[in-house]
Write a protein that holds these residues in place. Structure first.
Motif, mmCIF file in Angstrom:
data_model
loop_
_atom_site.group_PDB
_atom_site.id
_atom_site.type_symbol
_atom_site.label_atom_id
_atom_site.label_comp_id
_atom_site.label_asym_id
_atom_site.label_seq_id
_atom_site.Cartn_x
_atom_site.Cartn_y
_atom_site.Cartn_z
ATOM 1 N N ASN A 207 0.807 -1.219 0.000
ATOM 2 C CA ASN A 207 0.000 0.000 0.000
ATOM 3 C C ASN A 207 0.843 1.273 0.000
ATOM 4 O O ASN A 207 0.324 2.368 0.239
ATOM 5 N N SER A 208 2.140 1.152 -0.270
ATOM 6 C CA SER A 208 3.006 2.330 -0.338
ATOM 7 C C SER A 208 2.552 3.244 -1.473
ATOM 8 O O SER A 208 2.108 2.774 -2.528
ATOM 9 N N SER A 209 2.668 4.545 -1.267
ATOM 10 C CA SER A 209 2.330 5.487 -2.328
ATOM 11 C C SER A 209 3.313 5.336 -3.483
ATOM 12 O O SER A 209 4.411 4.791 -3.322
ATOM 13 N N HIS A 210 2.923 5.837 -4.644
ATOM 14 C CA HIS A 210 3.738 5.652 -5.843
ATOM 15 C C HIS A 210 5.170 6.159 -5.661
ATOM 16 O O HIS A 210 6.127 5.557 -6.162
#
Length: 654
Positions: free
Chosen positions: A61-64
């Protein structure tokens, strides 16, 4: 009819978009251990570009923008067809991975937004595809196993990492698989994001959960005996069986492998420059350890350990790299600038403004202090909520050698706790028991590299520590920080001592050796002529007997009569320099009288096995990336190197 026609065209358009949407698949979806590879395949990339890239993300779920690392799709031989594949070994970060493909256009390249190696970071505006989750098998047992001496007879410290604090143990015995009642309970601890002192270490881009760090001491060991062991638990699984040879306090021989400034490689490009040469350093040391058979030894890594610099997963990559060695022999460390330094640290004398900067990446010594546990109890408060900085200065005996470690990053001046320890320790050595004294620290007292920034620190080391070295007859002083190998004559105040080889009176003086050639490839220039600073002419002073830019490590072998320190080069695994010192302090081949000439013996290339970082695809991946960067940099009229020399020589990155 018009309504039907419009609907039909719309439907066909939707179908076309669905059919042309890129696909991204991964196999297998479950890996058994760190170092296992995943095959990443894609297809359907429309109008493929050299700037299309694959990002690694953990947790999923890490941001881009918060990727672990990336590789360009052009590293695959078939990328121009819109399809291709990359095989990558993955290190467990105690969370799953996903992979994402992005399109990055030339107009979006921002030279001002770059990584530590001055490569522009790829853009994340245009997501093309995302993979399913890849994870690691449960019940496989802990990882990142490494050993350390405690300084007490009959003991060995065992440390490892697991995903939760549930109780784990070390079970051990003289016969593999026969553990009996020999079990040690491991104490669990960890550090938090709030313990980091600055970005990137305490921001989403750099922070990842470090897991739980377990620390156990196995005791009651017989001297010089091979022990088998496992770490883990019945409920969470046991590790593979490993072994070590316990230290024998009655031994008259010492074997050690010593270096500084190593770091670790990665099979992807990331925010911080990683160290490919570290693979060879560990490969050759493992060869030497296996050749020893059932003879004990240890490793000494004197500062600049992982070069994580605030990107926490690089600590995991480092421990994965060293585990084949560090699970067999004790792995000892001292602190360097890239573990500790930040302007908010408590010791900041006026003369050190140009020295203690931001090299720690906001970690401020916290991961270093918790991931290792060295002998002794040295510590310094941080002045924040973070735990005190540990593993600063300590000593121990191993056979005929007394080893001493210092911190060049914290107060070492007279009146400090560290100076008092070093003075008392060196003055208390029993030379009948340990005829040799080997002193180690990160920043060097002597170097002929062009390191002007550290001059104020070297001046104070020369003023306050060198007289102590000379008085107590330190045998060897080993230093890192400068990423080269350099051996000096026996020295006092920049002057080579008279060795008595022609019948003269002589004095036992320390032999200083810089051993920061473990893997970090930012190499400073040698010092030029003082009146021609801009000319690429670097005369070698008389006191510098041997110096080289080759990477490698040193091998120390000592008996009660003689100590031999050899430099082993990474390109062939053979000895390229050597110094022999008698117990009396006489240096047999290290004076200026013999012009540094030594008898170098070739080392048999005994069979070795080192596969943690043997991957084929990653070479193509990195090669493709370098090719892109060279093209981009040429377009932007920025200087760059080529091939293995990714970066031009620098003077300050140490």
């Amino acid at each position: 009819m018009d309504v039907i026609l419009v609907f039909s065209l719309f439907f066909l358009s939707v179908i076309s978009q669905i059919q042309s949407k890129p696909t991204l698949t991964v196999s297998p979806k479950t890996l058994s251990k760190s170092g296992d590879s995943v095959l990443i395949q894609w297809s359907g990339i429309d109008s493929p570009s050299k700037l299309d890239w694959l990002g690694l993300y953990s947790p999923p779920n890490s941001s881009h923008d918060n990727f672990i690392g990336y590789n360009f799709l052009s590293s695959s031989p078939t990328w121009e067809s819109g399809s291709g594949s990359i095989s990558l070994p993955l290190t467990s970060l105690r969370s799953n991975y996903t992979f994402r493909i992005f399109r990055w256009t030339e107009s979006e390249v921002d030279p001002g937004f770059h990584d530590q190696d001055h490569n522009p970071l790829p853009g994340t505006r245009h997501l093309l595809a995302e993979s399913e989750v890849v994870g690691f098998q449960s019940g496989r047992g802990p990882e990142q196993v490494h050993l350390a001496l405690t300084g007490r007879d009959g003991e060995m410290r065992v440390m490892f990492v697991a995903e939760d604090p549930e109780e784990r143990h070390v079970r051990y015995g003289e016969k593999e698989g026969e553990w009996g009642d020999d079990v040690a309970v491991a104490r669990a601890g960890r550090y938090e994001r709030e313990d980091m002192c600055h970005a990137p270490a305490n921001e989403s881009v750099g922070w990842r959960d470090p897991g739980w760090i377990f620390d156990a001491v196995v005791s009651g060991l017989k001297g010089g005996v091979k022990y088998y062991y496992q770490v883990g638990s019945e409920s969470k699984g046991w590790s593979a069986t490993r072994s070590f040879v316990s230290w024998d306090k009655n031994s008259n021989k010492t074997v050690a492998f010593l270096f500084g400034d190593m770091g670790a490689p990665t099979p992807y490009v990331t925010f911080s420059r990683t160290q490919e040469e570290s693979i060879s350093t560990m490969k050759w040391i493992l060869r030497d350890i296996e050749a020893l058979g059932d003879e004990p030894a240890f490793v000494s890594h004197i500062g600049d350990i992982s070069y994580a610099r605030g990107y926490s997963w690089l600590w995991d990559e480092f421990f994965n790299l060293i585990e084949p060695v560090a699970s067999k022999v004790p792995y000892h460390v001292c602190i360097g600038n890239h573990e500790y330094d930040w302007p908010s640290q408590p010791w900041k004398p006026d003369w050190a403004n140009s020295i203690y900067g931001t090299d720690g990446g906001g970690e401020c010594g916290v991961p270093y202090s918790l991931r290792f546990n060295m002998p002794g109890s040295s510590s310094e408060p941080t002045g924040t909520r973070a735990p005190a900085t540990r593993n600063l200065y300590y000593s121990f005996d191993m056979g005929p050698v007394h080893f001493v470690y210092m911190s060049t990053e914290t107060n070492f001046l007279p009146g400090s706790n560290q100076y008092n320890f070093l003075k008392h320790d060196l003055e208390s050595v029993d030379r009948m028991k340990t005829p040799f004294v080997v002193f180690q620290g990160h920043r060097p007292m002597y170097t002929t590299s062009f390191e002007r920034g550290d001059a104020p620190l070297r001046e104070r080391m020369l003023e306050h520590l060198e007289p102590l070295f000379v008085k107590t007859k330190v045998t060897l002083a080993l230093w890192g920080h400068v990423h080269r190998y350099e051996r000096f004559c026996p020295l006092k105040n920049f002057t080579c001592g008279i060795m008595g080889q022609k019948g003269e009176d002589w004095e036992a003086l320390p032999v200083h050796v810089v051993i920061g050639m473990g893997g970090q490839d930012w190499q400073p220039k040698w010092e030029p002529r003082p009146d021609h600073l801009d000319d690429p002419i670097f005369p070698q002073p008389k006191r510098s007997l041997y110096r080289t830019g080759e990477f490698g490590y040193t091998r120390l072998v000592a008996t009660r009569e003689k100590l031999i320190l050899s430099f082993v080069g990474n390109h062939d695994g053979e000895v390229h320099d050597m110094v022999e010192i008698l117990a009396s302090g006489e240096v047999l081949n290290g004076s200026d009288d013999d012009n540094g000439k030594v008898s170098v013996h070739k080392v048999d290339a005994t069979h070795y096995s080192f596969s943690n970082y043997v991957w084929g695809g990653s070479v193509l991946v990195l090669g493709g990336f370098v090719g892109y960067v060279l093209g981009f940099v040429s377009h932007a009229r920025r200087p760059a190197a080529s091939g293995r020399d990714w970066t031009s020589v620098r003077t300050q990155e140490t």
